[in-house]
Every structure is written in structure tokens, then in C-alpha cells.
Write a protein that holds these residues in place. Structure first.
Motif, PDB file in Angstrom:
ATOM      1  N   GLN A 100     -56.352   9.189  29.089  1.00  0.00           N
ATOM      2  CA  GLN A 100     -55.006   8.496  28.772  1.00  0.00           C
ATOM      3  C   GLN A 100     -54.850   7.989  27.258  1.00  0.00           C
ATOM      4  OE1 GLN A 100     -52.159   8.422  30.771  1.00  0.00           O
ATOM      5  NE2 GLN A 100     -53.305   9.830  31.853  1.00  0.00           N
ATOM      6  N   ASN A 101     -56.198   7.578  27.022  1.00  0.00           N
ATOM      7  CA  ASN A 101     -56.446   7.143  25.406  1.00  0.00           C
ATOM      8  C   ASN A 101     -55.928   8.408  24.595  1.00  0.00           C
ATOM      9  OD1 ASN A 101     -56.845   5.312  23.422  1.00  0.00           O
ATOM     10  ND2 ASN A 101     -58.966   6.003  23.211  1.00  0.00           N
ATOM     11  N   LEU A 102     -56.594   9.382  24.901  1.00  0.00           N
ATOM     12  CA  LEU A 102     -56.363  10.681  24.095  1.00  0.00           C
ATOM     13  C   LEU A 102     -54.950  11.251  24.212  1.00  0.00           C
ATOM     14  CD1 LEU A 102     -57.416  13.416  22.628  1.00  0.00           C
ATOM     15  CD2 LEU A 102     -57.818  14.349  24.999  1.00  0.00           C
ATOM     16  N   LEU A 103     -54.217  11.186  25.368  1.00  0.00           N
ATOM     17  CA  LEU A 103     -52.856  11.478  25.313  1.00  0.00           C
ATOM     18  C   LEU A 103     -51.920  10.628  24.587  1.00  0.00           C
ATOM     19  CD1 LEU A 103     -52.549  12.515  29.037  1.00  0.00           C
ATOM     20  CD2 LEU A 103     -52.861  13.853  27.340  1.00  0.00           C
ATOM     21  N   ARG A 104     -52.288   9.449  24.477  1.00  0.00           N
ATOM     22  CA  ARG A 104     -51.445   8.242  23.722  1.00  0.00           C
ATOM     23  C   ARG A 104     -51.769   8.558  22.163  1.00  0.00           C
ATOM     24  NH1 ARG A 104     -53.256   4.632  27.785  1.00  0.00           N
ATOM     25  NH2 ARG A 104     -54.752   3.989  26.536  1.00  0.00           N
ATOM     26  N   SER A 105     -53.032   9.020  21.809  1.00  0.00           N
ATOM     27  CA  SER A 105     -53.148   9.314  20.525  1.00  0.00           C
ATOM     28  C   SER A 105     -52.670  10.635  20.186  1.00  0.00           C
ATOM     29  CB  SER A 105     -54.776   9.206  20.201  1.00  0.00           C
ATOM     30  OG  SER A 105     -55.547   8.254  20.439  1.00  0.00           O
ATOM     31  N   CYS A 106     -52.623  11.527  20.991  1.00  0.00           N
ATOM     32  CA  CYS A 106     -51.963  12.963  20.483  1.00  0.00           C
ATOM     33  C   CYS A 106     -50.332  12.364  20.314  1.00  0.00           C
ATOM     34  CB  CYS A 106     -52.000  13.800  21.640  1.00  0.00           C
ATOM     35  SG  CYS A 106     -53.690  14.296  21.638  1.00  0.00           S
ATOM     36  N   ASP A 107     -49.744  11.576  21.351  1.00  0.00           N
ATOM     37  CA  ASP A 107     -48.390  11.442  21.174  1.00  0.00           C
ATOM     38  C   ASP A 107     -48.213  10.903  19.883  1.00  0.00           C
ATOM     39  OD1 ASP A 107     -47.634  12.701  23.433  1.00  0.00           O
ATOM     40  OD2 ASP A 107     -47.847  10.849  24.626  1.00  0.00           O
ATOM     41  N   MET A 108     -49.007   9.733  19.554  1.00  0.00           N
ATOM     42  CA  MET A 108     -48.745   8.790  18.346  1.00  0.00           C
ATOM     43  C   MET A 108     -48.913   9.737  17.099  1.00  0.00           C
ATOM     44  SD  MET A 108     -50.590   7.628  15.630  1.00  0.00           S
ATOM     45  CE  MET A 108     -52.198   7.285  16.096  1.00  0.00           C
ATOM     46  N   ILE A 109     -50.046  10.516  17.063  1.00  0.00           N
ATOM     47  CA  ILE A 109     -50.119  11.537  15.889  1.00  0.00           C
ATOM     48  C   ILE A 109     -48.994  12.448  15.793  1.00  0.00           C
ATOM     49  CG2 ILE A 109     -51.722  13.230  15.108  1.00  0.00           C
ATOM     50  CD1 ILE A 109     -53.882  11.896  16.248  1.00  0.00           C
ATOM     51  N   GLU A 110     -48.349  13.047  16.822  1.00  0.00           N
ATOM     52  CA  GLU A 110     -47.254  14.006  16.716  1.00  0.00           C
ATOM     53  C   GLU A 110     -46.137  13.190  16.179  1.00  0.00           C
ATOM     54  OE1 GLU A 110     -44.711  17.284  19.222  1.00  0.00           O
ATOM     55  OE2 GLU A 110     -46.538  16.397  20.131  1.00  0.00           O
ATOM     56  N   THR A 111     -45.771  12.120  16.822  1.00  0.00           N
ATOM     57  CA  THR A 111     -44.693  11.411  16.203  1.00  0.00           C
ATOM     58  C   THR A 111     -44.913  10.949  14.785  1.00  0.00           C
ATOM     59  OG1 THR A 111     -44.433  10.456  18.489  1.00  0.00           O
ATOM     60  CG2 THR A 111     -43.425   9.085  16.564  1.00  0.00           C
ATOM     61  N   THR A 112     -46.039  10.473  14.314  1.00  0.00           N
ATOM     62  CA  THR A 112     -46.310  10.063  12.880  1.00  0.00           C
ATOM     63  C   THR A 112     -45.861  11.464  11.854  1.00  0.00           C
ATOM     64  OG1 THR A 112     -47.891   8.311  13.517  1.00  0.00           O
ATOM     65  CG2 THR A 112     -47.815   9.293  11.452  1.00  0.00           C
ATOM     66  N   ILE A 113     -46.594  12.260  12.464  1.00  0.00           N
ATOM     67  CA  ILE A 113     -46.388  13.669  11.618  1.00  0.00           C
ATOM     68  C   ILE A 113     -45.012  14.164  11.406  1.00  0.00           C
ATOM     69  CG2 ILE A 113     -46.801  16.009  11.657  1.00  0.00           C
ATOM     70  CD1 ILE A 113     -49.585  15.536  12.569  1.00  0.00           C
ATOM     71  N   ASN A 114     -44.080  14.003  12.395  1.00  0.00           N
ATOM     72  CA  ASN A 114     -42.766  14.468  12.548  1.00  0.00           C
ATOM     73  C   ASN A 114     -41.888  13.448  11.602  1.00  0.00           C
ATOM     74  OD1 ASN A 114     -43.064  16.629  14.286  1.00  0.00           O
ATOM     75  ND2 ASN A 114     -42.913  15.433  15.957  1.00  0.00           N
ATOM     76  N   GLU A 115     -42.106  12.276  11.856  1.00  0.00           N
ATOM     77  CA  GLU A 115     -41.494  11.265  10.866  1.00  0.00           C
ATOM     78  C   GLU A 115     -41.713  11.369   9.628  1.00  0.00           C
ATOM     79  OE1 GLU A 115     -42.573   7.380  12.772  1.00  0.00           O
ATOM     80  OE2 GLU A 115     -41.122   7.684  14.435  1.00  0.00           O
ATOM     81  N   LEU A 116     -43.150  11.417   9.078  1.00  0.00           N
ATOM     82  CA  LEU A 116     -43.530  11.664   7.780  1.00  0.00           C
ATOM     83  C   LEU A 116     -42.895  12.721   7.139  1.00  0.00           C
ATOM     84  CD1 LEU A 116     -47.022  10.645   8.055  1.00  0.00           C
ATOM     85  CD2 LEU A 116     -45.446   9.291   7.067  1.00  0.00           C
ATOM     86  N   THR A 117     -42.701  13.770   7.850  1.00  0.00           N
ATOM     87  CA  THR A 117     -42.275  15.165   7.409  1.00  0.00           C
ATOM     88  C   THR A 117     -40.634  15.086   7.474  1.00  0.00           C
ATOM     89  OG1 THR A 117     -42.529  16.164   9.570  1.00  0.00           O
ATOM     90  CG2 THR A 117     -44.085  16.880   8.033  1.00  0.00           C
ATOM     91  N   ALA A 118     -40.187  14.477   8.294  1.00  0.00           N
ATOM     92  CA  ALA A 118     -38.829  14.365   8.114  1.00  0.00           C
ATOM     93  C   ALA A 118     -38.086  13.519   6.970  1.00  0.00           C
ATOM     94  CB  ALA A 118     -38.264  13.411   9.540  1.00  0.00           C
ATOM     95  N   ALA A 119     -38.960  12.321   6.756  1.00  0.00           N
ATOM     96  CA  ALA A 119     -38.740  11.265   5.518  1.00  0.00           C
ATOM     97  C   ALA A 119     -38.782  12.072   4.138  1.00  0.00           C
ATOM     98  CB  ALA A 119     -39.683  10.095   5.629  1.00  0.00           C
ATOM     99  N   ILE A 120     -40.038  13.064   4.232  1.00  0.00           N
ATOM    100  CA  ILE A 120     -39.933  13.908   2.890  1.00  0.00           C
ATOM    101  C   ILE A 120     -38.913  14.683   2.714  1.00  0.00           C
ATOM    102  CG2 ILE A 120     -41.451  15.401   1.844  1.00  0.00           C
ATOM    103  CD1 ILE A 120     -42.640  12.642   1.522  1.00  0.00           C
ATOM    104  N   THR A 121     -38.623  15.635   3.528  1.00  0.00           N
ATOM    105  CA  THR A 121     -37.405  16.389   3.634  1.00  0.00           C
ATOM    106  C   THR A 121     -36.277  15.664   3.405  1.00  0.00           C
ATOM    107  OG1 THR A 121     -38.619  17.585   5.394  1.00  0.00           O
ATOM    108  CG2 THR A 121     -36.125  18.244   5.165  1.00  0.00           C
ATOM    109  N   GLY A 122     -36.066  14.491   3.811  1.00  0.00           N
ATOM    110  CA  GLY A 122     -34.805  13.885   3.632  1.00  0.00           C
ATOM    111  C   GLY A 122     -34.717  13.440   2.248  1.00  0.00           C
ATOM    112  N   ARG A 123     -35.710  13.111   1.756  1.00  0.00           N
ATOM    113  CA  ARG A 123     -35.673  12.804   0.133  1.00  0.00           C
ATOM    114  C   ARG A 123     -35.251  14.030  -0.550  1.00  0.00           C
ATOM    115  NH1 ARG A 123     -39.985   8.946   1.655  1.00  0.00           N
ATOM    116  NH2 ARG A 123     -39.196   6.738   1.269  1.00  0.00           N
ATOM    117  N   PHE A 124     -35.848  15.302  -0.311  1.00  0.00           N
ATOM    118  CA  PHE A 124     -35.474  16.371  -0.901  1.00  0.00           C
ATOM    119  C   PHE A 124     -33.929  16.446  -0.990  1.00  0.00           C
ATOM    120  CE2 PHE A 124     -39.984  18.148  -0.368  1.00  0.00           C
ATOM    121  CZ  PHE A 124     -40.546  17.739  -1.448  1.00  0.00           C
ATOM    122  N   GLU A 125     -33.603  16.466   0.193  1.00  0.00           N
ATOM    123  CA  GLU A 125     -32.023  16.388   0.352  1.00  0.00           C
ATOM    124  C   GLU A 125     -31.145  15.723  -0.364  1.00  0.00           C
ATOM    125  OE1 GLU A 125     -31.637  15.983   4.955  1.00  0.00           O
ATOM    126  OE2 GLU A 125     -32.386  18.224   5.064  1.00  0.00           O
TER     127      GLU A 125
END
Length: 355
Positions: free
Chosen positions: A240-265
Motif C-alpha cells: 500500500q505504501n508503494l501504491l500511495r507513492s505511485c499515486d502521489m508521484i503521478e499526481t505531482t508530475i501531472n500538476e507540474l506539467t499542467a502548470a508549465i503548459t499553462g504558463r506557456f499558454e
């Protein structure tokens, strides 16, 4: 080393993002810093997989990378033992920077009071400039259209071609073009060359960061797919610790790339607005807006690129490593330091738009 775009080979292998030192987000060639210790001037500062800055004394395919922690430098350098050497002070300051791309460095080196051997040295290589030509085209076209309208004799493919227009052997013709641009911008003719320099540089920076994101995206896609496969694995699903970490990492990556893309727009909208009523003042606002985010964008892209490069080097193919080894690397290397990238993003100024 020249720029390499991450791509799949025939066997599905992905290559990491590698650039020449001056074109890199995560490498700082120390010969541009006026260190007094010769061994430091011959080394590089790099970001490791945990996003800590270390001194790389050598790097070779056969011997690997010889890395030294900043605070271990006094053990290796011929420095007095009873005092803190000035070079160590500078190295510690450099280690605190989030990215080593030239555009972030121009801002941060001044901010932390570290000089460079030659300010003109903080430039992308000619090869990288050429690589960014297609990205620069979208900024060159409105400039030419605004000044010359439908003049079909004006042929521009690169930003350098814009500058050449004002170096026409026909002095009268060159002066006319300078006057046209000065009138459109509401500035003096003698100020046009500086405007062109600023214009080219600010949109070169935007092109550079966009190119970095474009190279990073396929690595992120592969990594997220790998986490999906881990989640499906029966053995890994029990952790369960691994699964929670994977969820956190994926959410973090998606939020960061969305923020960068939003700035470009946002930059695109501001640039479009600038051309609707161009003036030197409105350009300055766009320039200030973009520069305000150099450190943030550079830091986020640097952190994510370092993390994905570490993953791809260890698992270059879909069949590389098993779910256990991949899970261990996620927990020990990918997760470590990821919160630092989020902090960089969270510390950015509020997004503004040109009015």
C-alpha cells in the motif's frame, strides 16, 4: 556532446536527454565561474537523481561519473584547514540553484552575488540556436508582418534574418526599415538594435523551455506507463505504501506539467495582445512577464528531466528490470527530492497577463 532528442530505437529503447554543457538544464560547467582552484575550474556541477548538486570531477562511459558532495570538497582540495575557502562559499551558493540553464543563471548569479568569467558566455550554443529555429518562427512572423505588411521581398526563415534586414548594403533601404520599426514601436531609430536583441533573446528563452518540455514529455509518458504496470502486478498491489507513492508521484508530475503548459499558454496570449497594439512599453511588459518565470520553469523542467533521465538510464526498454527493481527505484530515487520541485512551483509569482 550535442543535443539528443529522446526517441525509441527499433528495439523500443529510450535514450535520456543529453545536451552540451551550456545547453543543459542540469549541468553547470565551472570554467565559467572565476574559481581560484584549478581542479574546480575543470569540473562540472550537476544535479544527481536526488536533485542534490554535486561536483563531477570526471565522467566516462567506462569509469562512470566521479561525484563529490559539496561539503566534502575541503578533503580533496589543497585548501587551508583552519578557514573556509572562498571557492567553497561560491560552490555552496551554486548548489542552491534550482536549474543551470543559461536563462536562469543570468538572473540567479546576479541575485546570489556570484560573478561569471565572461557575461557573454551565458549563451546557448550555435547548434542549439539552430535547433530552436522552428520554435522561433512563430515569434518572427508577427514581427515582420507588423513592420513590413505584405512586402513579399522580405524573406525571413530565422531570427537572424530579421537582424540582417537592417544591415542591408543599400544604406537608404536599411535606414527606411529602421525608421519603419522605430515608428511602429514608438522609439528612436538608435534604440531599434537593442529592441531586436531583447526581442530575440526573450523569445529564444521561451523556445528553449518549450523544446525542453517537448523532449521531456515522451520520457514522462513512458514512466507513468511503467507505474501503471506496477500497479497491475499482483505482488506489488499488496504494498500500500508503494501504491500511495505511485499515486502521489503521478499526481505531482501531472500538476507540474499542467502548470508549465499553462504558463506557456499565458505567454502566448500576452504575446498576441502585444502585437495588437505594439509599443516598446508593451514589449517590456511581456519581457518582464516571461523573465519572472525563468527560474520557476527552469527549476521544474530541470528537476523532472533529471528524474526521468535516471529512470531511463536504468530502465531503457520496457523489458528492463522487473517490477521489484522498478518499485525500489521509485521509492528510493524518484520519490526522493520530488517535493523540492513542487516547492519551486509553489513559490512562483501569481500568473499575470498583459492588459
Amino acid at each position: 556532446m550535442g543535443a539528443e532528442t529522446p526517441l525509441h530505437t527499433s528495439d523500443g529503447t529510450l535514450t535520456p536527454i543529453e545536451e552540451s554543457d551550456m545547453d543543459s538544464l542540469f549541468v553547470l560547467p565551472l570554467d565559467i565561474i572565476p574559481f581560484t582552484t584549478p581542479a574546480l575550474r575543470q569540473a562540472r556541477m550537476i544535479k544527481n537523481a536526488h536533485l542534490r548538486s554535486v561536483i563531477e570531477l570526471f565522467s566516462d562511459v567506462s569509469t562512470g561519473s566521479g561525484q563529490v558532495e559539496i561539503n566534502d570538497l575541503p578533503k580533496l582540495m589543497p585548501w587551508p584547514e583552519d578557514e573556509i575557502h572562498p571557492d567553497l562559499v561560491i560552490a555552496r551558493k551554486l548548489a542552491m540553484l534550482h536549474s543551470y540553464d543559461v536563462f536562469s543563471l543570468r538572473i540567479m548569479l546576479r541575485r546570489i552575488g556570484v560573478p561569471v568569467a565572461e557575461q557573454a558566455g551565458l549563451q546557448l550554443t550555435p547548434e542549439k540556436n539552430q535547433e530552436l529555429t522552428t520554435y522561433m518562427t512563430q515569434f518572427t512572423r508577427p514581427l515582420i508582418s507588423q513592420i513590413y505588411g505584405g512586402d513579399e521581398t522580405v524573406k525571413v526563415e530565422r531570427f537572424e534574418d530579421v537582424v540582417k534586414l537592417f544591415r542591408d548594403p543599400d544604406v537608404k533601404r536599411a535606414r527606411q526599415r529602421l525608421t519603419q520599426m522605430a515608428d511602429a514601436l514608438g522609439i528612436e531609430v538608435m534604440e531599434v538594435p537593442r529592441f531586436l536583441e531583447d526581442y530575440g533573446d526573450i523569445f529564444l528563452s521561451l523556445s528553449y523551455y518549450r523544446r525542453c518540455l517537448d523532449m521531456l514529455t515522451p520520457l514522462l509518458d513512458v514512466f507513468i506507463d511503467s507505474m501503471y504496470e506496477i500497479r497491475k502486478n499482483y505482488q506489488m498491489r499488496q504494498d500500500q505504501n508503494l501504491l500511495r507513492s505511485c499515486d502521489m508521484i503521478e499526481t505531482t508530475i501531472n500538476e507540474l506539467t499542467a502548470a508549465i503548459t499553462g504558463r506557456f499558454e499565458n505567454f502566448d496570449r500576452s504575446t498576441k495582445t502585444m502585437w495588437e497594439n505594439i509599443s516598446a512599453e508593451r514589449f517590456q511588459k511581456v519581457k518582464d512577464l516571461i523573465q519572472a518565470y525563468h527560474v520557476t520553469i527552469g527549476g521544474v523542467l530541470c528537476g523532472l528531466t533529471v528524474k526521468m533521465n535516471a529512470w531511463i538510464r536504468l530502465f531503457p526498454r520496457p523489458t528492463s528490470g522487473g517490477p521489484v527493481k522498478r518499485s525500489e527505484f521509485i521509492m528510493t530515487d524518484i520519490r526522493q527530492g520530488l517535493e523540492n520541485i513542487t516547492r519551486i512551483e509553489d513559490s512562483a509569482p501569481m500568473l499575470a497577463q498583459l492588459e
